[in-house]
Scaffold this motif. Structure first.
Motif, mmCIF file in Angstrom:
data_model
loop_
_atom_site.group_PDB
_atom_site.id
_atom_site.type_symbol
_atom_site.label_atom_id
_atom_site.label_comp_id
_atom_site.label_asym_id
_atom_site.label_seq_id
_atom_site.Cartn_x
_atom_site.Cartn_y
_atom_site.Cartn_z
ATOM 1 N N ALA A 233 20.882 17.723 8.045
ATOM 2 C CA ALA A 233 20.146 18.538 7.080
ATOM 3 C C ALA A 233 20.010 17.789 5.748
ATOM 4 O O ALA A 233 18.931 17.738 5.147
ATOM 5 C CB ALA A 233 20.852 19.867 6.873
ATOM 6 N N LEU A 234 21.101 17.163 5.335
ATOM 7 C CA LEU A 234 21.118 16.477 4.049
ATOM 8 C C LEU A 234 20.128 15.294 4.056
ATOM 9 O O LEU A 234 19.356 15.097 3.115
ATOM 10 C CB LEU A 234 22.545 15.971 3.810
ATOM 11 C CG LEU A 234 22.992 15.718 2.396
ATOM 12 C CD1 LEU A 234 22.754 16.939 1.549
ATOM 13 C CD2 LEU A 234 24.483 15.374 2.369
ATOM 14 N N GLY A 235 20.155 14.529 5.137
ATOM 15 C CA GLY A 235 19.241 13.383 5.266
ATOM 16 C C GLY A 235 17.791 13.839 5.254
ATOM 17 O O GLY A 235 16.925 13.225 4.631
ATOM 18 N N GLN A 236 17.534 14.968 5.925
ATOM 19 C CA GLN A 236 16.167 15.470 6.012
ATOM 20 C C GLN A 236 15.696 15.964 4.639
ATOM 21 O O GLN A 236 14.561 15.714 4.240
ATOM 22 C CB GLN A 236 16.105 16.582 7.072
ATOM 23 C CG GLN A 236 14.760 17.255 7.218
ATOM 24 C CD GLN A 236 13.656 16.323 7.711
ATOM 25 O OE1 GLN A 236 13.920 15.296 8.320
ATOM 26 N NE2 GLN A 236 12.417 16.670 7.416
ATOM 27 N N VAL A 237 16.571 16.631 3.898
ATOM 28 C CA VAL A 237 16.229 17.113 2.550
ATOM 29 C C VAL A 237 15.772 15.927 1.703
ATOM 30 O O VAL A 237 14.753 15.957 1.017
ATOM 31 C CB VAL A 237 17.460 17.756 1.863
ATOM 32 C CG1 VAL A 237 17.280 17.841 0.362
ATOM 33 C CG2 VAL A 237 17.736 19.125 2.439
ATOM 34 N N PHE A 238 16.534 14.889 1.820
ATOM 35 C CA PHE A 238 16.315 13.692 1.048
ATOM 36 C C PHE A 238 14.956 13.052 1.269
ATOM 37 O O PHE A 238 14.211 12.752 0.347
ATOM 38 C CB PHE A 238 17.386 12.718 1.536
ATOM 39 C CG PHE A 238 17.927 11.945 0.456
ATOM 40 C CD1 PHE A 238 18.769 12.543 -0.447
ATOM 41 C CD2 PHE A 238 17.578 10.628 0.302
ATOM 42 C CE1 PHE A 238 19.257 11.820 -1.477
ATOM 43 C CE2 PHE A 238 18.069 9.913 -0.721
ATOM 44 C CZ PHE A 238 18.914 10.507 -1.618
ATOM 45 N N PHE A 239 14.668 12.864 2.556
ATOM 46 C CA PHE A 239 13.392 12.243 2.916
ATOM 47 C C PHE A 239 12.236 13.174 2.571
ATOM 48 O O PHE A 239 11.225 12.759 2.020
ATOM 49 C CB PHE A 239 13.395 11.924 4.415
ATOM 50 C CG PHE A 239 12.131 11.266 4.874
ATOM 51 C CD1 PHE A 239 11.896 9.931 4.582
ATOM 52 C CD2 PHE A 239 11.170 11.966 5.584
ATOM 53 C CE1 PHE A 239 10.720 9.308 4.992
ATOM 54 C CE2 PHE A 239 10.003 11.352 5.998
ATOM 55 C CZ PHE A 239 9.771 10.015 5.706
ATOM 56 N N SER A 240 12.423 14.455 2.898
ATOM 57 C CA SER A 240 11.314 15.378 2.755
ATOM 58 C C SER A 240 10.917 15.600 1.297
ATOM 59 O O SER A 240 9.749 15.802 0.999
ATOM 60 C CB SER A 240 11.668 16.708 3.411
ATOM 61 O OG SER A 240 10.526 17.480 3.533
ATOM 62 N N MET A 241 11.907 15.563 0.397
ATOM 63 C CA MET A 241 11.553 15.802 -1.000
ATOM 64 C C MET A 241 11.204 14.510 -1.728
ATOM 65 O O MET A 241 11.098 14.483 -2.956
ATOM 66 C CB MET A 241 12.671 16.568 -1.706
ATOM 67 C CG MET A 241 12.745 18.007 -1.176
ATOM 68 S SD MET A 241 14.045 18.983 -1.932
ATOM 69 C CE MET A 241 13.397 19.241 -3.572
ATOM 70 N N SER A 242 10.994 13.440 -0.985
ATOM 71 C CA SER A 242 10.619 12.117 -1.532
ATOM 72 C C SER A 242 11.537 11.705 -2.683
ATOM 73 O O SER A 242 11.075 11.306 -3.754
ATOM 74 C CB SER A 242 9.175 12.082 -2.042
ATOM 75 O OG SER A 242 8.294 12.665 -1.166
ATOM 76 N N LEU A 243 12.860 11.794 -2.433
ATOM 77 C CA LEU A 243 13.786 11.439 -3.507
ATOM 78 C C LEU A 243 14.154 9.962 -3.443
ATOM 79 O O LEU A 243 13.974 9.312 -2.415
ATOM 80 C CB LEU A 243 15.062 12.269 -3.359
ATOM 81 C CG LEU A 243 14.855 13.768 -3.450
ATOM 82 C CD1 LEU A 243 16.110 14.507 -3.034
ATOM 83 C CD2 LEU A 243 14.461 14.160 -4.863
ATOM 84 N N GLY A 244 14.667 9.454 -4.541
ATOM 85 C CA GLY A 244 15.197 8.104 -4.538
ATOM 86 C C GLY A 244 14.152 7.014 -4.611
ATOM 87 O O GLY A 244 14.400 5.873 -4.235
ATOM 88 N N MET A 245 12.964 7.349 -5.056
ATOM 89 C CA MET A 245 11.993 6.302 -5.380
ATOM 90 C C MET A 245 11.263 6.821 -6.600
ATOM 91 O O MET A 245 11.419 7.970 -6.977
ATOM 92 C CB MET A 245 11.059 6.065 -4.219
ATOM 93 C CG MET A 245 10.255 7.246 -3.845
ATOM 94 S SD MET A 245 9.365 6.912 -2.366
ATOM 95 C CE MET A 245 10.247 7.906 -1.234
#
Ligand code: PHE
Length: 516
Positions: A233-245
């Motif tokens: 879930a955490l990994g998906q949240v991350f990718f889906s909200m376009s975080l970290g770029m």
């Protein structure tokens, strides 16, 4: 009715006048662009499948908690420093401290490399939409092996042509700038995406046996919830909200004074999650109704769903196929404009060249590398360490660099700038906003960076124990680490040279200055 429309138009006009700054002209426009960047292939081909396989509603519940504790908090942090600096990603970090500029460079390099593969999938969708409209290829009568049609197409040079057309769309939108390009396009495309989704959902739910698909994603099954579910879930949240770029920082820098950071981050998180759930309702009822097996990734869209549209058959199959792939194109376009905007904004502001030239350079370079990646599926058959180039770049950026960048950003916001110095930009006038700010301050310091470090740690563990199916061999795993290390060193090296070079020119902001 006409009166209401007129009123809305007048309101928008006054808002535009009040907000005569360089960025988005209305809250709605900003929201559509931000949601557009978040809603993409992750919502369509990853989220619904993960929900189905990890306990349905039980997973959704965990996902929402992770989105609140990590996703929305990290997003608010990124929007906040962008809004405060009102400048590109590199200068945003330079303004915090010149030593952190490397995070800014990483924030430009990462979206650029994603831009080298993400549009390839946009090109595939364009080809499928075209096939359904014209009744050729995958849309023709009597296709037997959809898997073969798909692998045949992606291996052909034609895929690079569709990539060029797709990138041209993205390029034209970015060329027109933030207000006239990105904002206008998002205001039309996002509602279009929503309408397409609703049409496909209604159709899917009317099919016989579709309820099994609804059960697949909604029936809670707590027995499937394990520690790994939380990580998924955490990994998906991350990718889906376009975080970290740099995306949320760049978009944050275009926010007007009247646009609130906390509220915006919550809205984007909520809409992104809703769109992902709707995507599940659009896809799985039809898949189950035709007795097919759910899948994840490109196979779900380009093989399983192609089979569904083939089974529907006739004009109906083609119409729904076309609508569905237009939906995929729209989702991919609005994500790609954000990816292109980040480096373009940096080049325009840093080198004072005009937007046209900057867009041509970045889109042209992305096309060059993208075509190379696309041709490696067939024409050149090029692989590195046993992996195709698309999966490799995807792993380098998503598995390695995004978490590093997001972690560094959170640490910087939580521990270096310190949340209290950002209270003004957060806008804490109302009591509820004050409470939100207090919660955010705590989370961004302790919970969110810890969450990111945990996904990163377990991600590495999975990779090196061979649990990531695309990279079972040690050569592939080393290629990912080396690739990520090269880009990281590159970012730090550029930082170092510019640090030495303009040491005396850029003064880091301190204390009260940080709140301006
Ligand atoms: N958020 C996008 C999605 O859900 C993925 C994405 C990541 C898009 C990075 C652009 C950049 O598909």
């Amino acid at each position: 009715m006409i009166k209401v429309v007129k009123k809305v138009l007048i309101m928008e006009e006054t808002m535009t006048k009040q907000n005569n700054h360089r960025g988005f002209s209305s809250k709605f426009g900003f929201m559509m662009a931000a949601v557009g960047s978040a809603v993409g292939l992750g919502n369509l081909w990853a989220f619904p499948y993960k929900v189905g396989n990890n306990g349905g509603a039980a997973f959704i519940f965990i996902y929402i908690i992770m989105a609140m504790l990590v996703g929305i908090v990290a997003m608010a942090g990124e929007l906040l420093i962008g809004k405060r600096s009102q400048s590109n990603v590199v200068d945003t970090f330079a303004g915090i401290t010149p030593k952190s500029k490397w995070i800014g460079y990483l924030g430009i390099i990462v979206p650029f490399f994603i831009l080298c593969y993400y549009p390839i999938i946009g090109g595939w969708s364009l080809k499928y939409a075209w096939d359904y409209i014209s009744g050729t290829g995958v849309g023709a009568v009597g296709v037997e092996d959809y898997g073969a049609v798909f692998s045949g197409f992606i291996a052909s040079p034609q895929a690079a042509i569709f990539l060029a057309i797709f990138l041209a769309f993205v390029f034209i939108i970015v060329l027109f700038g933030v207000k006239k390009g990105i904002e206008k396009a998002s205001k039309i495309l996002m509602p279009l995406l929503f309408v397409c989704l609703i049409i496909v959902i209604i159709y899917g739910l009317t099919l016989e046996g579709s309820i099994k698909g609804v059960e697949f994603i909604l029936k809670p099954d707590f027995s499937k919830v394990t520690g790994n579910t939380v990580l998924t879930a955490l990994g998906q949240v991350f990718f889906s909200m376009s975080l970290g770029m740099g995306i949320n920082i760049a978009y944050g820098s275009y926010m007007g004074k009247n646009m609130k950071v906390g509220h915006s981050a919550i809205m984007v998180g909520v809409m992104d999650t809703c769109m992902a759930l709707l995507a599940g309702l659009a896809i799985f009822p039809a898949v189950f109704s035709f007795g097919l097996k759910p899948a994840e990734g490109p196979g779900l869209l380009f093989i399983v769903l192609a089979e569904v549209f083939g089974a529907i058959g006739g004009v109906g199959g083609r119409v729904f196929g076309a609508i569905f792939f237009i939906l995929v194109i729209v989702a991919a376009v609005t994500s790609c404009i954000a990816l292109l905007e980040v480096p373009v904004q940096f080049i325009v502001e840093k080198f004072h060249i005009n937007r046209k030239l900057a867009s041509v350079c970045v889109a042209g370079a992305a096309f060059g590398i993208g075509a190379f990646v696309s041709l490696s599926f067939g024409v050149t058959q090029l692989q590195i360490a046993g992996s195709n180039l698309l999966d490799l770049i995807d792993a380098i950026t998503n598995k390695m660099l995004l978490p590093i960048c997001a972690f560094a950003t959170c640490m910087l916001v939580g521990w270096y700038i310190k949340p209290k110095n950002l209270a003004d930009t957060f806008d804490t006038e109302k009591p509820i906003a004050k409470f939100g700010f207090m919660a955010w301050s705590f989370l961004v310091k302790f919970v969110t960076p810890l969450g990111i470090a945990i996904i990163f740690g377990f991600g590495l563990y999975d990779l090196f124990t061979g649990a990531v199916k695309e990279f079972p061999t040690i050569e592939g795993q080393i290629a990912i680490v080396v690739g990520a290390a090269i880009l990281l060193v590159l970012a730090i090296a550029i930082n170092l040279t510019t640090y030495l070079y303009d040491k005396h020119k850029i003064k880091p902001l301190k204390g009260a200055e940080l709140t301006k």
